[in-house]
Motif scaffolding. Sequence first.
Motif, short mmCIF file in Angstrom:
data_model
loop_
_atom_site.label_atom_id
_atom_site.label_comp_id
_atom_site.label_asym_id
_atom_site.label_seq_id
_atom_site.Cartn_x
_atom_site.Cartn_y
_atom_site.Cartn_z
N UNK A 136 1.45 16.27 -17.10
CA UNK A 136 0.64 15.16 -16.61
C UNK A 136 1.41 14.14 -15.80
N UNK A 137 2.57 14.55 -15.27
CA UNK A 137 3.39 13.61 -14.52
C UNK A 137 4.09 12.65 -15.46
N UNK A 150 0.83 -1.20 0.00
CA UNK A 150 0.00 0.00 0.00
C UNK A 150 0.87 1.26 0.00
N UNK A 151 1.94 1.24 0.80
CA UNK A 151 2.86 2.38 0.85
C UNK A 151 3.51 2.61 -0.51
N UNK A 152 3.86 1.54 -1.21
CA UNK A 152 4.44 1.68 -2.55
C UNK A 152 3.46 2.38 -3.49
N UNK A 184 4.20 15.11 -7.56
CA UNK A 184 5.39 15.95 -7.44
C UNK A 184 6.04 16.19 -8.80
N UNK A 185 6.01 15.17 -9.67
CA UNK A 185 6.53 15.33 -11.02
C UNK A 185 5.70 16.36 -11.79
N UNK A 227 4.10 6.01 -5.15
CA UNK A 227 4.10 6.13 -6.61
C UNK A 227 3.14 7.25 -7.04
N UNK A 228 1.99 7.32 -6.39
CA UNK A 228 1.04 8.39 -6.69
C UNK A 228 1.61 9.75 -6.31
N UNK A 229 2.28 9.80 -5.15
CA UNK A 229 2.94 11.03 -4.71
C UNK A 229 3.96 11.48 -5.74
#
Length: 198
Positions: free
Chosen positions: A62-63, A33-35, A45-46, A39-41
């Motif tokens: 769009x990241x 779940x943390x991964x 940020x990108x 990944x969404x974070x």
Amino acid sequence: MSAATHPARVGSADYSFYEKLNTVWHKRALNVFTFIVLAHWAEHLTQATQIYVLGWPRPRAGGVLGLFFPWLVSSEVLHYGYAIVMLVGIWTLRKGFTGTSRKWWTIALVIQFWHHIEHAVLQWQALTHHYWFGSPVPISFLQTLFPKFRVEIHLFYNTIVFMPMVIAMYYHLFPPKGEEIAACSCALHRDAVTAVAA
């Protein structure tokens, strides 16, 4: 509670899938779940870097995923789907937390529930093509106040969900003295931490 009677170590074969996720599989489930959360974070940020550092126009920023699948990132389905994954993940893994860590995890759950409502509103508008307040695109509740700041709003929402999750994880790994120990192997025991620090 002794190691011999610890729920995560006794009779785990009799546990349901949900119970295993919150006991013997809790650590592994939290890692997965943390991964997903990180990944969404990274995507958010990108996207912010593309706008504020690289100077890209907002529709192009769009990241990482948006570089390869721009149509997917501009789709409300992706964002609503992730909001559901987050809501289900936080809800499902909540039972494995105890004491202070559960309080903070519950705060994250409440905020994520609201974030999910925001995305549900966006998804409904995208499906019906009935946009609020004459907007040319779907608009969320908070966007009615800040219509040009969708990227920042969703970065804000992800931040205020992520912060209590981090605090909950800290107290889950390092439970305060005197609190009930969770029925999983996530906690780093005080003796082990002291030994490493010495």
